[in-house]
Motif scaffolding. Structure first.
Motif, PDB file in Angstrom:
ATOM      1  N   SER C  25       0.825  -1.203   0.000  1.00 26.57           N
ATOM      2  CA  SER C  25       0.000   0.000   0.000  1.00 26.57           C
ATOM      3  C   SER C  25       0.864   1.260   0.000  1.00 26.57           C
ATOM      4  O   SER C  25       0.393   2.337  -0.312  1.00 26.57           O
ATOM      5  CB  SER C  25      -0.932   0.002   1.206  1.00 26.57           C
ATOM      6  N   ALA C  27       3.291   1.556  -1.976  1.00 25.01           N
ATOM      7  CA  ALA C  27       3.935   1.613  -3.275  1.00 25.01           C
ATOM      8  C   ALA C  27       3.274   2.648  -4.151  1.00 25.01           C
ATOM      9  O   ALA C  27       2.264   2.390  -4.774  1.00 25.01           O
ATOM     10  CB  ALA C  27       3.836   0.253  -3.949  1.00 25.01           C
ATOM     11  N   GLY C  28       3.859   3.802  -4.205  1.00 26.16           N
ATOM     12  CA  GLY C  28       3.341   4.829  -5.090  1.00 26.16           C
ATOM     13  C   GLY C  28       1.935   5.195  -4.691  1.00 26.16           C
ATOM     14  O   GLY C  28       1.348   4.572  -3.811  1.00 26.16           O
ATOM     15  N   PRO C  29       1.398   6.207  -5.353  1.00 24.42           N
ATOM     16  CA  PRO C  29       0.041   6.603  -5.006  1.00 24.42           C
ATOM     17  C   PRO C  29      -0.952   5.577  -5.551  1.00 24.42           C
ATOM     18  O   PRO C  29      -1.700   5.855  -6.457  1.00 24.42           O
ATOM     19  CB  PRO C  29      -0.112   7.960  -5.671  1.00 24.42           C
ATOM     20  N   ALA C  30      -0.894   4.366  -5.043  1.00 23.48           N
ATOM     21  CA  ALA C  30      -1.789   3.328  -5.534  1.00 23.48           C
ATOM     22  C   ALA C  30      -2.992   3.237  -4.622  1.00 23.48           C
ATOM     23  O   ALA C  30      -2.924   2.705  -3.534  1.00 23.48           O
ATOM     24  CB  ALA C  30      -1.056   1.992  -5.569  1.00 23.48           C
ATOM     25  N   PRO C  31      -4.097   3.788  -5.061  1.00 24.21           N
ATOM     26  CA  PRO C  31      -5.288   3.745  -4.238  1.00 24.21           C
ATOM     27  C   PRO C  31      -5.927   2.370  -4.358  1.00 24.21           C
ATOM     28  O   PRO C  31      -5.473   1.537  -5.129  1.00 24.21           O
ATOM     29  CB  PRO C  31      -6.169   4.804  -4.862  1.00 24.21           C
ATOM     30  N   GLU C  32      -6.986   2.154  -3.621  1.00 24.14           N
ATOM     31  CA  GLU C  32      -7.583   0.825  -3.618  1.00 24.14           C
ATOM     32  C   GLU C  32      -8.351   0.527  -4.891  1.00 24.14           C
ATOM     33  O   GLU C  32      -8.487  -0.602  -5.283  1.00 24.14           O
ATOM     34  CB  GLU C  32      -8.501   0.683  -2.394  1.00 24.14           C
ATOM     35  N   LYS C  33      -8.841   1.562  -5.548  1.00 26.24           N
ATOM     36  CA  LYS C  33      -9.699   1.322  -6.707  1.00 26.24           C
ATOM     37  C   LYS C  33      -8.947   1.518  -8.008  1.00 26.24           C
ATOM     38  O   LYS C  33      -8.027   2.320  -8.076  1.00 26.24           O
ATOM     39  CB  LYS C  33     -10.865   2.314  -6.674  1.00 26.24           C
ATOM     40  N   PRO C  34      -9.355   0.782  -9.053  1.00 26.01           N
ATOM     41  CA  PRO C  34      -8.740   1.050 -10.349  1.00 26.01           C
ATOM     42  C   PRO C  34      -9.077   2.465 -10.797  1.00 26.01           C
ATOM     43  O   PRO C  34     -10.208   2.922 -10.620  1.00 26.01           O
ATOM     44  CB  PRO C  34      -9.359   0.003 -11.275  1.00 26.01           C
ATOM     45  N   ARG C  35      -8.109   3.133 -11.365  1.00 27.94           N
ATOM     46  CA  ARG C  35      -8.322   4.513 -11.780  1.00 27.94           C
ATOM     47  C   ARG C  35      -7.788   4.666 -13.186  1.00 27.94           C
ATOM     48  O   ARG C  35      -6.592   4.662 -13.393  1.00 27.94           O
ATOM     49  CB  ARG C  35      -7.533   5.427 -10.847  1.00 27.94           C
TER      50      ARG C  35
END
Lengths: 385, 352, 319
Positions: C25, C27-35
């Motif tokens: 989590s 790792a980079g601005p990786a949010p929970e939802k696909p964007r």
């Protein structure tokens, strides 16, 4: 008259550079079916799977706006030959402009070779088309250098890894694909639930894993890796290298590993080829090349690599080359390295050295007895000195 | 536990607290960037110093804050979005962050110069190399066009560009990568600055050319007795030229050490992991050690030690308390001058 | 030390990455939802006041163009010259017939401004669609195939680029006696496709060298898949921006032609024609000119603002 002479001269290197590699057992395939069958055949471990013979790629230099006239050629790859054995990793090293990336493109049939052959299981892939070419494409895959540009930013990870199945639908039935993609994500160490995310939501190392998963999708036999870790952070490089090594064992892959980082190439490769200005300077096992180099260019290259050990910085001998790599559009006559070589003599300007086991080592079981394209090859250990 | 009770911003002990004696002294520097997604904390309390004639290597991966620190020193940060909420940068005893823009401009180029990774984009493509080299003299020393050109040729000779006289009117694209980097070095050297900051100066170059350029840089540094800050991710380059090293991770210095000591006996698990994860040229290794996980997101730096999610030694305290950069000693308490580690378990790492 | 020298296998350390540990989590601005990039652009757009204002304006204009009858009961074609000749606007009478006053034949200007929107929008949208389709196709062919096709199409665009847009369309329209909306649209599109073609060609050339396109080729993907799945979605952004901005200019072009008497034929309501009518009363009854002119300006401004907002959202360099 003058033209004819020029042509002859242009032909010379390729003709001269006939290497003493083994004859290729070509499989004459009369029909497309026979060709496909030959491509689908299994190759035993340690047998040659890919054989490159006198491969040449010249990019024409043209002048003129409407009517284009050829005024010369960039000799990106100028007659190289090597074998790749099943299950091994062949490293190809060289500096920028040596033609190593062009070799990758030629092997992927992304560029058309000017001359020479690439035999995949006895079939010359430079001459294939139709179903046979598709079969080859399925079996030879590629991993790219830049994980930021090699994934389509508008496609989800699932679409990217699943695309090979759409192009080659015979590999996986439609209903099966999503599960296959999730399996692949798992294999390369990514959470299968990430299937609907987009590339920009991942870091560089994770993207490279996605690229590797795409390469694995069609269950290929050969993967060509063009600088697969050079864009990654040091701490992530090791993860990706380990992953690639693990996958090689798991899926019985053969790698061609192209890189400029000599330490990484030594780590991953069984054999290593050193390229300079479109030609192979030296090729051999990793020990032969790194511990017993006989070509002056290899020696200079190895000695220039900074070693992460401050203790060695005083004692170590450095061969600092003068000048820059000449332009591949106008390479030096004879040996291409002679303009930067400290051993160069008249002979080097006149005769193109063949890639062969140097006479003085021939027949001995010395580790220096490996192919090296130098008139004055001698062993010099620069790494441990 | 006594270690963590010390304030987090205690600098590594150095020879006295007088900034005047140091050429450059960075104190508790913080830099943050305001982005659409929040505040990215790029630098979180960096302390380091360089003396004249000394080479400090700042080692770190992308996002470690090594380049941002350098940009803050040079005064070339984009502000906004960048901001320096806290910290001091003493150059010859004067805090540059308190200077006027004009004073800083005078220092830039004149006293502190910078060499960038990408020489092609750092040079103006439409001006001749000689003009750009001469510009330094015209602007800072008010020389005439002709005098400036003579000086430019001299400089090109000094960085060993062949046929300097003929090539002075050439444009950047007519030079090879290595030659362009020499021109960048010549430009940085032009006014004989006291300090040079080299940000990944050889990363874009081939190994054989890299060796030439590093040698030239080291030679010029010796000749002019300059301070050099070498910013890089390459452990090999660092081993070759540095006197002392500062390892950065997530905007902090996690370890400082003289060059020989760091490679022999790292005192921080991150440094140790880095050293173990690079393959060797001189022997064929087994499987590489890999630091697990990924570099942290600067918008969401882990609590406690920023390295804790990736650290094999991490325990509860690492997830709660930020370890200060403290001096490390031998097992018997003997001081190790210049060495510091920001790890709760530096003893175990160093002596374990 | 032992825990450091231990080298986790590829799958082990991979598992560590996957296991949902904080490592991932972070790792980079990786949010929970696909964007998707499109969704990102949309998010950026919604927050942009420029987009909100221009979007609302365009919405109103489109509504008026589609259903002018909803906003007024007055007939724009018939006037009452005897009672309303050049009647002054009555700004208090919002939405009423005499809100904007009357023109020289006693027709309600409010009604004429509303009904005039329809032709402007139809021509503007129509030309944009035609130009984007044709210019886009040409640009894509030239950019992707290069060589002969590129030379041919590029020279062709050069020729068309040399023709002044307005002058050219005047000459073309002069040949028609019955100038319907379709004729005007065709004439403008005929001369206007080159800009989009050039933008598309440039974007396609940049995109076709991207590694992901090479990767698709290496997989054996066909031309159609490469063009429509890989190149087009990545090359379309600048085309959308240019198309949005040019929509405004096509509306201006139509009005200019109508002003010059070469636009839509008699009987069609057009802001350009009304502006032309208004010029003769400019000294004493400027409102006859000002209201259609104002409507035209606001519409064009709305599309240009929209184009700018879209550019900001799509251009990664501005992020």
């Amino acid at each position: 008259m003058a033209d004819a002479e020029k042509n002859e001269k242009a032909m010379e290197p390729a003709a001269d550079a006939t290497p003493n590699v083994t004859e290729v057992e070509t499989v004459e395939a009369a029909t497309e079916d026979a060709a496909v069958a030959a491509i689908e055949a299994k190759v035993d471990r340690g047998e040659p799977i890919l054989q490159v013979r006198n491969l040449v790629k010249h990019f024409p230099l043209t002048q003129g706006i409407l009517i284009k006239r050829q005024i010369g050629a960039v000799k990106a790859v100028d007659g190289i030959s090597f074998d790749l054995y099943q299950g091994e990793t062949l490293g190809i090293v060289g500096e920028s402009g040596c033609g190593k990336s062009t070799v990758a493109k030629l092997l992927m049939t992304l560029e058309t070779a000017t001359a020479g052959e690439v035999f995949y299981k006895g079939q010359d892939i430079t001459r294939l088309s139709g179903r046979a070419l598709r079969a080859v494409r399925r079996n030879i895959q590629m991993v790219f250098q830049d994980p930021y540009t090699s994934l389509n930013p508008r496609m989800t990870v699932g679409d990217i890894i699943g695309e090979p199945f759409e192009i080659h639908p015979e590999v996986a039935p439609k209903g099966d694909r999503r599960r296959k993609v999730q399996d692949l994500l798992d294999v390369v160490g990514l959470n299968p639930e990430y299937i609907n995310r987009y590339p920009h939501q991942f870091s560089g190392g994770q993207r490279q894993r996605i690229g590797i998963a795409r390469g694995l999708a069609l269950n290929p036999e050969i993967i060509i890796c063009d600088e697969p870790v050079s864009a990654l952070d040091v701490s992530v490089q090791a993860q990706v290298i380990n992953l690639m090594e693990g996958l090689q064992d798991e899926f019985n892959l053969s790698y061609i590993f192209i890189a400029h980082d000599l330490s990484i190439v030594r780590h991953i490769s069984d054999r290593v080829g050193v390229m300079y200005l479109g030609k192979m300077a030296e090729i051999g096992s990793d020990t032969e090349i790194y511990d017993h180099p006989t070509h002056p260019y290899t020696q200079a290259l190895l000695s220039a690599v900074p070693v992460p050990d401050p203790e060695s910085r005083e004692g170590r001998e450095r061969i600092i080359l003068t000048g820059d790599v000449p332009s591949p559009a106008n390479p030096p006559s004879g040996c291409r390295f002679r303009t930067r070589c400290w051993k160069a003599q008249d002979k080097c300007a006149k005769e193109i050295p063949l890639l062969a086991i140097p006479e003085r080592f021939a027949g001995t079981d010395s580790p220096a007895a490996h192919e090296s394209a130098c008139h004055f090859a001698e062993e010099k250990d620069v790494v441990h000195a | 536990m006594t270690i963590t009770d010390m304030p987090a911003d205690v600098p590594v002990p150095r020879s006295g607290e007088d900034h005047g004696s140091k050429l450059l002294d960075v104190r508790d520097l913080h830099v943050e960037f305001h982005t659409r997604d929040g505040i990215a904390k790029a630098v979180n309390g960096v302390n380091y110093s360089v003396d004249a004639g000394e080479t400090l290597a700042v080692l770190g991966e992308s996002g470690s804050g090594k380049s941002v620190t350098a940009q803050a020193i040079m005064g070339i940060l984009d502000m906004p979005p960048g901001r320096i909420p806290q910290g001091e940068i003493f150059f010859r005893g004067q805090d540059m962050l308190k200077m006027s823009a004009e004073e800083r401009r005078k220092i830039r180029g004149n006293k502190i110069a910078m060499i960038f990774q990408d020489a092609l984009s750092s040079l103006n493509p439409v001006l001749s190399v000689g003009y750009q080299l001469g510009e330094m003299f015209r602007v800072h020393e008010g020389l005439s066009r002709k005098e400036a050109k003579t000086k430019a040729i001299e400089l090109m000779d000094r960085v060993r560009i062949p046929a300097a006289k003929e090539r002075v009117s050439d444009y950047p694209h007519q030079f090879s990568g290595g030659m362009r980097q020499r021109i960048m070095i010549a430009m940085a050297m032009a006014l004989e600055p006291d300090l040079i900051i080299a940000d990944e100066p050889t990363t874009a170059l081939d190994v054989t050319v890299q060796a030439q350029v590093m040698e030239l840089l080291a030679e010029l540094q010796r000749e002019y007795h300059m301070g050099l800050i070498l910013i890089t991710h390459d452990l090999g380059v660092v081993a070759d030229v540095a006197d002392k090293i500062a390892v950065m991770y997530a905007g902090r210095i996690v370890e400082t050490a003289p060059v020989h000591e760091l490679y022999k006996r790292p005192a921080h698990p991150y440094t140790r992991g880095l050293l173990d994860s690079i393959p060797r040229l001189d022997r064929k290794g087994q499987e590489l050690y890999a630091i697990k996980g990924l570099p942290p997101n600067l918008l969401k730096i882990p609590t406690g030690c920023a390295f804790n999610p990736r650290c094999p030694k991490a325990e509860d305290i690492c997830r709660t308390d930020v370890p200060a950069l403290v001096p490390v000693t031998e097992q018997d308490g003997t001081e190790l001058p210049g060495r510091g580690s920001a790890c709760h378990f530096w003893k175990e790492t160093l002596h374990g | 030390m032992p825990d450091l020298t231990k080298t986790p296998s590829a799958s082990e350390e991979a598992a560590a990455i996957v296991a949902g540990t904080p490592v991932t989590s972070d790792a980079g601005p990786a949010p929970e939802k696909p964007r998707s990039l499109g969704a990102d652009a949309w998010r950026g757009l919604r927050r942009n006041p420029l987009f909100v204002v221009s979007g609302l304006l365009i919405l109103v204009i489109l509504l008026v163009a589609a259903f002018p009858g909803l906003f007024t009961g007055a007939n724009p074609d018939t006037g009452d010259q005897a009672n309303h000749f050049l009647g002054k606007p009555n700004l208090g009478h919002v939405f009423q017939e005499d809100w904007f006053g009357y023109d020289g034949t006693g027709r309600s200007l409010y009604a004429r401004v509303l009904y005039g929107a329809r032709n402007s929008i139809i021509v503007g949208l129509g030309v944009t669609v035609l130009v984007t389709l044709f210019g886009g196709l040409m640009g894509m062919l030239a950019g992707y195939f290069g060589g002969f096709w590129d030379s041919l199409i590029s020279r062709l665009t050069d020729v068309f680029f040399g023709i002044p847009f307005l002058l050219g369309s005047m000459v073309v329209l002069n040949a028609f006696t019955d100038r319907t909306v379709w004729v005007v649209m065709g004439a403008l599109a005929f001369l206007g496709w080159t800009q989009i073609a050039r933008v598309m060609r440039g974007a396609v050339i940049t995109t076709k060298h991207a590694d992901y396109v090479v990767a698709a080729k290496a997989l054996g993907a066909g031309t159609r898949r490469i063009l429509f799945r890989h190149i087009l979605p990545n090359a379309i952004a600048p085309v959308i921006v240019v198309a949005t901005i040019s929509l405004g200019t096509y509306i201006v072009a139509e009005s200019t032609l109508s002003y010059l008497g070469l636009g839509l034929g008699d009987g069609s309501i057009s802001w350009g024609g009304d502006i032309s009518d208004g010029t003769q009363f400019i000294r004493n009854f400027p409102h006859v000119l000002l209201f259609p002119a104002g409507a035209l300006s606001i519409t064009v401004l709305a599309f240009i603002m929209m184009g700018d907002a879209v550019r900001e959202a799509l251009d990664p360099k501005l992020r």
